[in-house]
Design an enzyme around this catalytic site. Structure first.
Site, PDB file in Angstrom:
ATOM      1  N   ASP A   1      52.180  34.432  50.356  1.00 44.53           N
ATOM      2  CA  ASP A   1      51.656  33.121  49.976  1.00 44.53           C
ATOM      3  C   ASP A   1      52.717  32.031  50.085  1.00 44.53           C
ATOM      4  OD1 ASP A   1      49.244  34.266  49.407  1.00 44.53           O
ATOM      5  OD2 ASP A   1      49.227  33.773  47.275  1.00 44.53           O
TER       6      ASP A   1
ATOM      7  N   HIS B   1      43.744  22.556  48.081  1.00 44.63           N
ATOM      8  CA  HIS B   1      43.139  23.845  47.707  1.00 44.63           C
ATOM      9  C   HIS B   1      42.767  23.730  46.235  1.00 44.63           C
ATOM     10  CE1 HIS B   1      42.841  28.384  47.964  1.00 44.63           C
ATOM     11  NE2 HIS B   1      42.880  28.186  46.659  1.00 44.63           N
TER      12      HIS B   1
ATOM     13  N   PHE C   1      34.617  24.667  36.641  1.00 44.12           N
ATOM     14  CA  PHE C   1      34.310  23.256  36.858  1.00 44.12           C
ATOM     15  C   PHE C   1      32.809  22.993  36.929  1.00 44.12           C
ATOM     16  CE2 PHE C   1      38.716  23.503  38.063  1.00 44.12           C
ATOM     17  CZ  PHE C   1      39.241  22.279  37.670  1.00 44.12           C
TER      18      PHE C   1
END
EC number: 2.7.2.1
Length: 397
Positions: A148, A208, A284
């Site tokens: 990553d 992102h 969310f």
């Protein structure tokens, strides 16, 4: 080349199998609750019915064994035998400053990944367990580690260093590393293709936005800054992570609340973010639903999140002397028109102008209004395909 992609956690393991001749997904699945009661494998072969296998899964060796058995099963398998699996690509969270690219797994690279356990104690050990399990279950099959952090190794020293005593920071490798690099790299490449322009000609800000969230400034194909830091805690407000905060608040809270190092770490990583502000949820979708009903704390959490994203976009436009495209990806970035609208409002000075109808759509799209000089795009991320591509790239020769 048939490539198996593995994303190994401490008690779970996700997999996808690709035929890289066509970049076609053949199957994907999830092994849950490894080493716990109620463990199971959910296998989803493309074009066939989903299969759920509930069985005892004590360790990662057993998880990989079940994965290979599912992929090669006479009824729900997608390859005839394990011999058809040509390579395995692994997601590894932290490559430190050791790995600036993906790496073929060998004794040295594995030792280097283990050496990073101290800076990535939650993520790197399970990745190594996945690698070792594949070595046991798929002996002789080459493996690749995809990091990553690797994409961010092009960030210059003035952007990745912290203003601590230089020798102390160097002693402990304490610097900005950044994360989500595989996702940022993938969506930037895809956005350039959508625009019909070389990535090397573009200044792109990739957002992102999910339960974990980060932003990256990509100047002509190279990451030049990113919001996450030494750990994924820095930067944006997230589902449960606090993001940027005055470091002096940490000892203050520890003293006032009598917290240990572990407890303050848990507070900032797992109990803060929009969950902490709203008191309702880290999801969310829940916050948008409750805010629509008049919940002021949920609205505050959403406003704080959007403001932080917007602030980083402005900063990264300054870093690159402008921006040609802003890309939204991951769960929230791909699926919340209202959040994209909130983030982009007030960015007209950058040439940003949304088409309201296009913004309401789903899936991959350029959602800019006609004539906008900075394109705003939605690109679904595909980290697994990017891992498969890197595995193929390193092994095809």
């Amino acid at each position: 080349m048939i490539v198996l992609v593995i994303n190994s956690g401490s008690s779970s393991l996700k997999y996808q199998l690709f035929d890289m001749r066509k970049e076609a997904l053949l199957a994907k699945g999830l092994v849950e609750r490894i080493g716990l009661s109620g463990s199971m494998l959910t296998h989803r072969p493309i074009g066939k019915d989903q299969v759920v296998i509930e069985t005892e899964i004590l360790n990662h060796d057993r998880a990989i064994q079940l994965t290979v058995e599912a992929l090669t099963h006479e009824d729900h398998g997608v390859v005839a035998s394990m011999r058809e699996i040509d390579a395995v690509g692994h997601r590894v969270a932290h490559g430190g400053d050791t790995f600036s690219d993906s790496a073929v797994v060998n004794e040295q690279s594995l030792a280097n990944i283990r050496a990073l356990f101290e800076v990535a104690p939650l993520h790197n050990p399970p990745a190594v367990m996945g690698i070792e399990a594949c070595q046991h279950m798929l002996p002789g099959v080459p493996q690749v580690a995809v990091f990553d952090t690797a994409f961010h190794q092009t960030i210059p020293g003035y952007a990745y260093n912290y203003a601590l005593p230089y020798e102390l920071a160097a002693k402990h490798s304490l610097r900005r590393y950044g994360f989500h690099g595989t996702s940022h790299k993938y969506v930037a490449q895809w956005a350039a293709a959508m625009l019909g322009r070389p990535l090397e000609d573009l200044r792109i800000i990739t957002c992102h936005l999910g339960n974990g969230a980060s932003i990256t400034a990509i100047d002509r194909g190279r990451s030049v800054d990113t919001s996450m830091g030494f750990t994924p805690l820095e930067g944006l407000i997230m589902g449960t992570r606090v993001g940027d905060m005055d470091p002096a608040a940490v000892p203050f809270l520890m003293e006032k609340e009598g917290l240990t190092t572990g407890q303050i770490n848990d507070l900032m990583n797992k109990k803060s973010g929009v969950l902490g502000v709203s008191g309702v949820s880290s999801d969310f979708r829940d916050l948008e639903e409750e805010a629509a009903k008049g919940n002021e704390r949920c609205q505050l959490a959403l406003d704080m999140f959007a403001y932080r994203v917007k602030k980083y976009i402005g900063a990264y436009a300054a870093v690159m002397n402008g921006v040609d495209a802003i890309v939204f990806t991951a769960g929230l970035g791909e699926n919340s028109p209202s959040m994209r609208q909130s983030v982009c409002s007030g960015l007209s000075y950058l040439g940003v102008q949304l088409d309201e109808e296009k913004n309401k759509g789903r899936g991959e799209a350029d959602i800019s209004a006609a004539g906008a000089t900075c394109r705003v795009m939605v690109v679904p991320t595909n980290e697994e395909l990017m891992i498969a591509r890197d595995t193929y790239r390193l092994l095809k020769g």
